[in-house]
Design an enzyme around this catalytic site. Structure first.
Site, PDB file in Angstrom:
ATOM      1  N   SER A   1      -1.497 -63.010 -16.062  1.00 18.18           N
ATOM      2  CA  SER A   1      -0.055 -62.774 -15.963  1.00 18.18           C
ATOM      3  C   SER A   1       0.447 -62.624 -14.536  1.00 18.18           C
ATOM      4  CB  SER A   1       0.356 -61.571 -16.812  1.00 18.18           C
ATOM      5  OG  SER A   1      -0.575 -60.545 -16.706  1.00 18.18           O
TER       6      SER A   1
ATOM      7  N   GLN B   1      -5.915 -60.314 -14.259  1.00 21.92           N
ATOM      8  CA  GLN B   1      -7.057 -60.264 -15.151  1.00 21.92           C
ATOM      9  C   GLN B   1      -7.504 -61.674 -15.509  1.00 21.92           C
ATOM     10  OE1 GLN B   1      -6.477 -60.054 -19.361  1.00 21.92           O
ATOM     11  NE2 GLN B   1      -7.479 -58.066 -19.440  1.00 21.92           N
ATOM     12  N   GLY B   2      -8.770 -61.976 -15.305  1.00 22.08           N
ATOM     13  CA  GLY B   2      -9.285 -63.298 -15.665  1.00 22.08           C
ATOM     14  C   GLY B   2     -10.284 -63.200 -16.796  1.00 22.08           C
ATOM     15  N   TYR B   3      -9.783 -63.070 -18.007  1.00 19.28           N
ATOM     16  CA  TYR B   3     -10.663 -62.978 -19.181  1.00 19.28           C
ATOM     17  C   TYR B   3     -10.546 -64.255 -20.028  1.00 19.28           C
ATOM     18  CZ  TYR B   3     -11.393 -57.878 -18.592  1.00 19.28           C
ATOM     19  OH  TYR B   3     -11.733 -56.628 -18.160  1.00 19.28           O
ATOM     20  N   SER B   4      -9.373 -64.433 -20.661  1.00 20.59           N
ATOM     21  CA  SER B   4      -9.216 -65.516 -21.635  1.00 20.59           C
ATOM     22  C   SER B   4      -9.310 -66.878 -20.985  1.00 20.59           C
ATOM     23  CB  SER B   4      -7.849 -65.421 -22.317  1.00 20.59           C
ATOM     24  OG  SER B   4      -7.715 -64.210 -22.974  1.00 20.59           O
TER      25      SER B   4
ATOM     26  N   GLU C   1      -6.666 -51.499 -22.569  1.00 19.40           N
ATOM     27  CA  GLU C   1      -5.514 -52.363 -22.817  1.00 19.40           C
ATOM     28  C   GLU C   1      -4.911 -52.061 -24.170  1.00 19.40           C
ATOM     29  OE1 GLU C   1      -4.440 -57.015 -22.274  1.00 19.40           O
ATOM     30  OE2 GLU C   1      -6.061 -56.592 -23.669  1.00 19.40           O
TER      31      GLU C   1
END
Lengths: 415, 363, 415, 363
Positions: free
Chosen positions: A162, A127-130, A245
């Protein structure tokens, strides 16, 4: 109040139990949620899908089991796997977050292409959010993409990715509309982690382990059709999955299991001739935590029951993340106190208990209190959405933001 | 009347602070703590130049003959820097034990060397607080047998100062026959503890004193740990305020959000009175021995609770960054965790405080 | 660190002790701070002033003892009176707040007229600051005065006027400059409570007692020279005295005495054959509170010592109100818990302990946590003044305020 | 499967809520509580119309034969309204005791009358939890002697249901020879407790059951008190949110300050799971007697802690107004205080929970 599940469900539970008895030995040992699934895990996953014990409600044309949603059956599956101590299906971010998003907002082609291999564990996602500068204020993200020759060209940095080291693919929020307001300028892209220009660096945390990574993008080129939803709609696409999530956290079975482990620890740990549980002071704390775990367990049953009736959950659901992360942290804290000096042993020390899990959890759970919406953000949400209290009054725009966003007159959201 | 540090003590504090800021910045702490952890020779030698190894050694043995409050002043700075140095066991506890319960020969043998910063003496007195895993040391006919856990400043020790089950202290050289040691590792890689196994080891007992010396050592150790926690807590609060003043979210520094401000205020409000409490306990150790044990219990248990809160809250203020290794904040978090648990966690120490005051019904 | 006071002070302490031994029997019993002093109390006060045990540093031309300030002697007096359990001098709001204000900012005539009778207990004052709509935001006060024929004509309402029923006089904040910005429109007036148009109504609190009053003003006429400071400067005049009020709270002797009372209670209360203090759980809480009381005691000594050196006190002082009010409340809470069901007896019930003082304190101390700056305001002050954290960003003026204040361009203070 | 209130229970809740809001608003609570406190006849008669006096009485005795969860639903509303009515002792505890441990004659004598809302039975079982001030009741040769404190719903009782030292229950009519009573007053003027002195009083024992009946009563009482606390806590949270939404300071409603919002959020977050906990405990009382005692301990102790926090925090949100009598907020504050202490404070109840699970070393 009727805590019986009824004959149909009792039969279903029996079926799950029989399955676990017959096949449980084939389950992979020590499944690590962050790692690439082992061959055993992939086989186990296939078996579970075949029986409908995972990917249960995902349509069979996309590789799922294709059952009608039935919360009770899902709950029974979770309960029986937990009781047997046998790992359930894969629970990586691709399955828990990307798949529901595609089902809801993906094109038919995207669904057919990505869901089945993801469910099977063949494709691992991250996941590439933050970003370092966009945590609680996720919409402030700066990773940007320009369009050039039918491709997005991405530059920037993500954090908390992660499984980035093991992942084949990433689902990622990038800023594509540079003139648009903060929330309206984001797109949701999916692309291969093999694309040139991606660098992944492990991100070590206070636990001493690198549970996460930082991921850097330099001129990463992605075909423009690898977008979910429209350009500029990424914020709304992502919010659908953020909801998924949030529901992953705060598993009441996990709290009960941890509390039971604490009871066992306190029966075993000795201080001179006494057991730790013989200390009335520590025992009092234990009983207080047990009451709270019980409250969260029944609160979970209440939420489950409400969902059965189509009730979205309200306050009972809104408080789960805040309360269960805190409670898990307190359980670990008591374990450390009950162990005295033994409680600080770590890094594989002699005499370390449970391979350092209590200390690691104590720290990791502090990370969970912070992550996925800090406790402060959670309290804002509870106050504003749950209790209907007024939002923080809007501030005059600071100069830096004004350049891009103010002209648009959009309301700025505040924490 | 003056409650607080003397001019000399403030100079001591400032010079230790300067030395640590020059010699033991975060990068250096990290170097020492990563991989196979080591103590910082550089830091020790810089502190040696200030005469700290002999600060508790009487002047007639070449030391400075300073007070426990002086040592607490140093310990606070060590905590503030998360300095990986073995100060507590050799330079405070062993020096105190030898000064007050050593024979003339032992004093002449060890104290001048301690003052010169030469030997390292690890102190194994955990069992006078709580016997974990059945550990116990017994003295019989001049020999020591048994196990002691959590020997302090263990790594590189030349000798162990071991309390037996009656609270009497014994010096055991590292090369004594029948001695085996096992290194333990804790969350805090700037410290070192280990276990000591003794099988009929011929040890040198300190003067028989019915356990008074061990009780005094425990008391001194708790005060020094409390002072360390004070410094580490101070550092964590400062770092939280700095971070909150720089980190922007939602178009403003997070330090302008009332929730963040109140977290910082609450840390400061709980932390600040700890300073006077630790000072008083250290002062009482020398000046009012009757009150010293209770004061040490208060200082140890109260800082333990307050700084667990501070460690957690500062980390929360730092958000995800606080949870990573990047800022190194966790070195202080873990230092505080160590200070809390060693020589008695808050519950154990409060139980001792209650007993000291006759609150417990005679059995 | 030198906790000896030295020979001069030891002699002084001895002198105080001898005084208390010789004259202590003349002290009035059960002094109630909120009430008008009894004849005995007035006599006792005169004796104390004569010996310099109260009003010690107030110049003798205004009726004080006229000594040089000596914090240690003041401390010794407080310690010895507390140790002997003998009430010290009068400690009403006139003496603690008005007198210092007049000394600092009053005219010579005001000083000569008001200070001496106030010190002697002949004039009792009450404080008119807070209003129902102006608590934490005191400067929002609305009680107003217009000038008419050489008089202020006052209309409005004050609250928390604790001694209003007994008081001869009031010192009072009123809005006199209606065009001025919020903080700049206030004046500090002093006037007789016998002035026509004043009505005092007792204000009962949760304790069941009326410790306070509400005071209503209808066309109350006050000569324009009964002002302290200039017109529009009342906010600054009052802030001088607010500082004095804050230092009244958080007396470490009081905390120690309360803790000792709790120890005694827990030794006496029985649960079956055990004493309450035999409960390890309650004993652990007691020891924890004791450590905190000790910390506050030594913190107080540190502040005292700092003042001797002319140091204003900094963080050590800033946190006293927040911490000691909370601590006092926690001491009462433990007392209630240690008493079990006995702990809720009240209203003069049979078996009630200490005439209900523990319950009354538990509630009254919650009032103290709220009063004189709520815990939230205290945390704002600690964060902003003590830690230098940023103030809450300024908000756009709400419409209602804009009318009077915005034109002036003044910075609005926020909580 | 359904975890939650049934349709009937929600109707019951709503009709009780409506009845209380009509008959027992704050002004009426105040009328009853001020001066010499009285129970509210008006409220009792309105609740009587809903059949509540007999809700726990079996149908064959003219009651509704409802469950403890039904009673908890009612109790929550009584707490929410701070209603001054004697529901707990007569209508829940005495009805349960007589139904499960009464002789046929006792049942026939009392239950139909309870269902009609006639007698008031005060319940004196505090000594089965803790003996305060040496209180104890002993049964000897058909007579009862001793003292019981904190008899619940004391005022206007026609009879007392008293537990002796062995946990056996006895019915003592108010006019029995050798009985003397003393009213006690607590912070909570909407309740009534008193003490019972017995000197060789001829009492009617309920069926001998080795104390099971008394333990069940204690359990039921704790659940009802927890439910009351739940309702009172709910009311205090609502009032805090309402007040914070209206009260302005610094040119904005105080509910827009993050500190105030977080106080309210924290109250809600701790309070909300109590609801499911109380429901489960009440359900288990009838459906899973093995788990009921532990669940009741959890519900009682946890609501005791959570609602002490809520009572305090709601008062703080109300600022000075919360501290005055003007808004009447303190009626709920005190109701929560009563619920916490009666039939065992949190520590005592947690100790019982630990014993129940064999956590305590056998002596």
């Amino acid at each position: 109040m009727d805590l019986e599940y009824g004959a149909e469900y009792d039969a279903f539970r029996e079926e799950v139990r029989q399955f676990l008895e017959a096949h449980g030995h084939r389950a992979p040992a020590g499944q690590d949620r962050a790692a690439r699934p082992s061959a055993d895990a992939v086989k186990w996953q296939a078996l579970l899908i075949e029986h409908g014990y995972t990917a249960r409600t995902i349509p069979s044309e996309y590789g799922g089991y294709g059952a009608e949603p039935d919360i009770l059956k899902s709950r029974i599956i979770a309960e029986e796997f937990s009781r047997a101590g046998i790992p359930g299906g894969l629970a990586n971010q691709g399955i828990s977050m990307l798949v529901p998003t595609l089902l809801e907002l993906g094109t038919e082609e995207q669904k057919r292409r990505w869901i089945e291999p993801t469910l099977k564990g063949e494709i691992v996602w991250c996941q590439g959010y933050s970003e370092p500068g966009a945590g609680s204020d996720l919409a402030a993200l700066k990773t940007s993409a320009r369009v050039e020759g039918g491709e997005f060209v991405i530059n920037g940095q993500k954090i908390w990715t992660s499984t980035a080291k093991q992942a084949d693919m990433i689902f990622c929020l990038v800023r594509t509309e540079h003139e648009a307001p903060k929330h309206g300028g984001i797109s949701y892209l999916i692309f291969s982690m093999d694309t040139p220009g991606i660098e992944v660096r492990p991100l070590k945390t206070m636990t001493g382990h690198a549970e996460f990574n930082e991921t850097f993008f330099t001129e990463v080129r992605v075909p423009v059709d690898q977008i979910v939803g429209e350009r500029g709609q990424g914020w709304f696409v992502a919010n659908a999955t953020l909801g998924h999530e949030r529901s992953m956290l705060g598993d009441p079975d996990a709290l009960e299991n941890r509390l039971q482990a604490l009871v066992n620890l306190m029966r075993e740990e000795r201080v001179g001739k006494d057991r730790a549980i013989d200390s009335p002071v520590l025992r009092d704390r234990l009983a207080a935590l047990q009451a709270e775990v019980a409250a969260m367990k029944y609160n979970g049953m209440r939420i489950l029951s409400n969902s059965l009736r189509g009730d979205p959950g309200g306050m009972a659901k809104l408080i789960v993340k805040l309360q269960s992360c805190e409670l898990a942290h307190q359980i670990s804290a008591l374990a450390i106190d009950a162990m005295g000096e033994i409680g600080i042993l770590y890094h594989g020390s002699p005499r370390e208990r449970a391979r350092g899990a209590w200390q690691r959890n104590y720290m990791f759970q502090l990370g969970l209190i912070i992550g996925g919406g800090t406790a402060q953000i959670q309290r804002n949400i509870i106050a504003e959405r749950g209790l209907g209290m007024p939002r923080e009054p809007r501030l005059p725009k600071p100069a830096a933001v004004e350049r891009s966003a103010v002209a648009d007159g959009r309301k700025q959201e505040t924490a | 009347m003056h409650f607080g540090l003397s001019e000399d003590q403030r100079m001591l504090r400032d010079s230790v602070a300067r030395s640590l800021s020059d010699n033991c910045p975060l990068d250096h702490v990290r170097e020492c703590a990563e991989g196979e952890p080591v103590f910082s020779d550089k830091t020790m030698s810089a502190l040696g130049e200030l005469g700290l190894p002999g600060m508790m050694v009487p002047e007639e043995h070449g030391g400075l003959g300073m007070s426990l409050l002086d040592a607490a002043v140093v310990a606070e700075q060590l905590g503030y820097a998360a300095a990986p140095v073995p100060f507590l066991a050799t330079n405070v506890l062993a020096a105190l034990a030898l000064t007050h319960a050593g024979s003339r020969e032992q004093q002449a043998d060890w104290l001048p060397r301690i003052a010169r910063g030469e030997p390292r003496i690890s102190v194994a007195i955990a069992e006078t607080v709580e016997a974990r895993d059945g550990a116990v040391v017994a003295a019989h006919g001049g020999g020591l047998s048994g196990t002691s856990l959590f020997a302090l400043d263990f790594r590189g020790a030349d000798a162990f100062l071991v309390a037996d089950g009656a609270g009497r202290l014994h010096l055991v050289p590292t090369d004594a026959a029948g001695l085996e040691t096992v290194a333990l590792t804790t969350i805090d890689r700037t410290r070192s503890v280990g276990e000591v196994h003794l099988q009929g080891v011929a040890a040198e007992p300190l003067m028989a004193d019915g356990g008074v010396a061990a009780a005094r050592l425990r008391c001194a150790g708790r005060i020094i740990l409390a002072a360390d926690s004070l410094g580490a807590g101070e550092a964590m609060i400062e770092k939280a305020i700095d971070y909150a003043g720089q980190r922007e979210q939602f178009g403003r520094v997070i330090g302008s959000f009332q929730a963040v401000k109140h977290m910082c205020a609450e840390m400061a409000a709980r932390h600040e009175p700890c300073r006077a409490l630790v000072w008083y306990a250290a002062h009482a150790f020398d000046a009012a021995p009757d009150e010293a044990r209770l004061a040490a219990c208060h200082a140890k248990s109260h800082t333990g609770e307050v700084h667990r809160f501070v460690a957690r809250t500062s980390t929360e203020v730092h958000g995800g960054m606080g949870f990573t290794d990047l800022l190194g904040l966790h070195y202080w978090f873990k230092r505080i965790g160590f200070d809390r648990q060693v020589l008695g966690g808050p519950e154990a120490v409060r139980a001792e405080a209650a007993t000291l005051q006759g609150w417990t019904r005679a059995a």
